[in-house]
Design an enzyme around this catalytic site. Structure first.
Site, PDB file in Angstrom:
ATOM      1  N   GLY A   1      -4.821  16.873 -44.006  1.00 44.31           N
ATOM      2  CA  GLY A   1      -5.951  17.637 -43.485  1.00 44.31           C
ATOM      3  C   GLY A   1      -5.497  18.596 -42.412  1.00 44.31           C
ATOM      4  O   GLY A   1      -5.059  18.180 -41.337  1.00 44.31           O
TER       5      GLY A   1
ATOM      6  N   HIS B   1      -8.408  38.973 -11.128  1.00 45.00           N
ATOM      7  CA  HIS B   1      -7.004  39.069 -11.521  1.00 45.00           C
ATOM      8  C   HIS B   1      -6.196  38.056 -10.713  1.00 45.00           C
ATOM      9  O   HIS B   1      -6.444  37.879  -9.518  1.00 45.00           O
ATOM     10  CB  HIS B   1      -6.472  40.480 -11.232  1.00 45.00           C
ATOM     11  CG  HIS B   1      -4.992  40.604 -11.440  1.00 45.00           C
ATOM     12  ND1 HIS B   1      -4.430  40.770 -12.685  1.00 45.00           N
ATOM     13  CD2 HIS B   1      -3.968  40.558 -10.551  1.00 45.00           C
ATOM     14  CE1 HIS B   1      -3.121  40.833 -12.553  1.00 45.00           C
ATOM     15  NE2 HIS B   1      -2.803  40.710 -11.277  1.00 45.00           N
TER      16      HIS B   1
ATOM     17  N   SER C   1      -7.167  20.867 -40.533  1.00 43.26           N
ATOM     18  CA  SER C   1      -8.239  21.489 -39.761  1.00 43.26           C
ATOM     19  C   SER C   1      -8.248  20.892 -38.359  1.00 43.26           C
ATOM     20  O   SER C   1      -7.226  20.404 -37.894  1.00 43.26           O
ATOM     21  CB  SER C   1      -9.587  21.307 -40.469  1.00 43.26           C
ATOM     22  OG  SER C   1     -10.566  22.163 -39.927  1.00 43.26           O
ATOM     23  N   TYR C   2      -9.396  20.914 -37.690  1.00 37.52           N
ATOM     24  CA  TYR C   2      -9.453  20.656 -36.254  1.00 37.52           C
ATOM     25  C   TYR C   2      -8.865  19.312 -35.841  1.00 37.52           C
ATOM     26  O   TYR C   2      -7.959  19.251 -34.999  1.00 37.52           O
ATOM     27  CB  TYR C   2     -10.903  20.795 -35.776  1.00 37.52           C
ATOM     28  CG  TYR C   2     -11.480  22.112 -36.184  1.00 37.52           C
ATOM     29  CD1 TYR C   2     -11.254  23.248 -35.419  1.00 37.52           C
ATOM     30  CD2 TYR C   2     -12.169  22.255 -37.382  1.00 37.52           C
ATOM     31  CE1 TYR C   2     -11.717  24.486 -35.818  1.00 37.52           C
ATOM     32  CE2 TYR C   2     -12.633  23.497 -37.797  1.00 37.52           C
ATOM     33  CZ  TYR C   2     -12.408  24.604 -37.014  1.00 37.52           C
ATOM     34  OH  TYR C   2     -12.842  25.824 -37.428  1.00 37.52           O
TER      35      TYR C   2
END
Length: 458
Positions: free
Chosen positions: A176, A440, A178-179
């Protein structure tokens, strides 16, 4: 004898206890039924423990890269029992926090056991019958176990059973791409395991744009993870070294042998043993409870929240389900699931933060688009940290000048994406975001620059 309450909540995951708090705060009597562990997936087998493990893996990776920063760290070792103990402590502390919260609610009765409907708004738990004019289902989901040939002949891990693992596998095969699979794959590679990912589709995380998938594959392979896509015939079998995974890919060896295998091929809702038919509650062909835009089921007086309704597979969407139900029932509002702008993250390193449409989805809509993309090699914060994998991408509607979606794949992407998510929720134009003055050096400071670089899609 029937026990009556003002409301019954089935499941003590993310949405259930919060709703119980609102209802008991108004003086209502509430029964919350939990057959297993208070806190649901997030607390016990999902977000909390997995991100704790990810944190340990990140420290290991920094230590392994110490020389890149001019820091000598010596030999790197992984004490897996300590790693697992950290995750277990987070689980227990979070679960106890939820249990203490429920215990503090006046008018709440916590019932341990498996709930089944015996009629409309009537539920049986271990021989006892409960009834209420309002019932809320928050039963969650679990790992889906595919019917691969041989799956019943081997020992395998799921996202739940891998968490307390006390060893680093010699070779972990993750089925698998995926996530869930990718997070564990990278994590265990950083702990020292050989790792192979097996994915049936042509690319990893196939719901994302192709450039996102390609970049994720590139940095995983750069860490030494083997990736096998186009696995069109996955099989499992016992082997002297552990488990043999047949992949039948278009290229490469036809099988992978590992000491351990993790099945991470999706989730399924916990709706198959609730007696939903007896209550007139309909489900779809995948087992998800059918709900309308206000999360009402097909049965009067019954709502479904969280993973079981198919409207979101995240802790934050489950919580938002609670917010929608509470706002509509208790605050006189008209909140809808369709108003939700979905954002989520993939916790590989660097992480992916996503909101709204992908570029692919936006192009399929046929509307005129503005698209902008900036590599993380051009983001000062990423350069300073020596974490320059990834990019930032924004897609907007050329006519309305509204952002349709964005992806930030890079250091801090899971946090920086919220600047875009918030602007989308505020329905602000790209001009508003372009003239923001961010701090920044951050990743977020480049978002107005990316907006300013939006150009018509070719």
């Amino acid at each position: 004898m029937i026990r009556t309450f003002d409301a019954i909540i089935v499941g003590a995951g993310q949405a259930g206890p919060a709703l119980a708090g609102r209802l008991t705060g108004l003086g209502k009597t509430v029964a919350i039924i939990e057959r297993h562990l208070v806190g649901g997936t997030c607390v016990n087998t999902g977000c909390k423990p997995t991100k704790t493990l990810v944190a340990s893996a990140s420290v290991a990776r920094y230590a392994q890269r110490g020389a890149d920063y001019g820091v000598g760290v010596g030999q790197i070792t992984i004490d897996m029992p300590v790693v697992a103990a950290r995750a277990q402590k987070v689980i227990l502390d979070s679960r106890k926090g939820n249990e203490d919260w429920l215990a503090s609610m006046p008018g709440l009765t916590l019932i341990r056991g498996h709930a089944r409907f015996t009629g409309p708004r009537r539920i049986e738990v271990d021989g006892e019958t409960l009834e209420a004019p309002q019932v809320f289902l928050n039963v969650g989901g679990r790992a889906s176990i595919p019917d691969f040939p041989g799956v019943d002949q081997v020992d395998y891990l799921t996202n739940s059973t891998i968490i307390p693992l006390q060893i680093v596998p010699e070779h972990l095969v993750v089925v698998g791409g995926s996530y869930i699979g990718l997070e564990f794959a990278q994590m265990y590679r950083r702990f020292g395991a050989e790792v192979t990912i097996v994915e049936k589709n042509t690319r990893l995380v196939s719901r994302e744009d192709e450039d996102v998938s390609a970049e994720i594959r590139a940095f995983l392979e750069a860490e030494g993870i083997a990736v096998r896509t186009d696995a069109c015939c996955i099989t499992l079998a016992k082997h002297g070294s552990g488990v043999k995974v047949g992949v039948d890919c278009t290229e490469g060896a036809p099988e992978v042998v590992g000491t351990h295998v993790l099945l991470a091929v999706g989730r399924r809702p916990n709706t198959d043993d609730l007696g939903l038919d007896a209550a007139g509650i309909e489900i779809d062909d995948k087992g998800y409870i059918k709900v309308d835009d206000h999360l009402k089921t097909t049965a009067d007086g019954v709502w479904a929240m969280g993973d079981c309704n198919g409207k979101g597979a995240f802790t934050h969407t489950a919580w938002n389900d609670y917010e929608i139900v509470a706002a509509n029932l208790l605050d006189g509002e008209d909140r809808k699931v369709s108003d939700r702008i979905l954002g989520y993250a993939l916790y590989v390193d660097p992480p992916l933060g996503r909101v709204g449409m992908t570029e692919t989805q936006a192009r399929k809509s046929g509307r005129p688009l503005l698209i902008s993309k900036r590599l993380m090699t051009r983001v000062g914060r990423a350069v300073e940290k020596a974490e320059t994998w990834g990019f930032m991408k924004i897609v907007a509607d050329a006519e309305t000048k509204k952002i349709l979606g964005a992806a930030i794949l890079g250091t801090g992407g899971d946090e920086a994406i919220h600047g875009i998510l918030d602007m989308m929720n505020a329905d602000a134009s790209i001009g508003t975001l372009q003239w923001a003055v961010p701090i920044h050096p951050t990743v977020s400071e480049l978002i107005p620059t990316v907006v300013g670089d939006l150009k018509p899609a070719s």
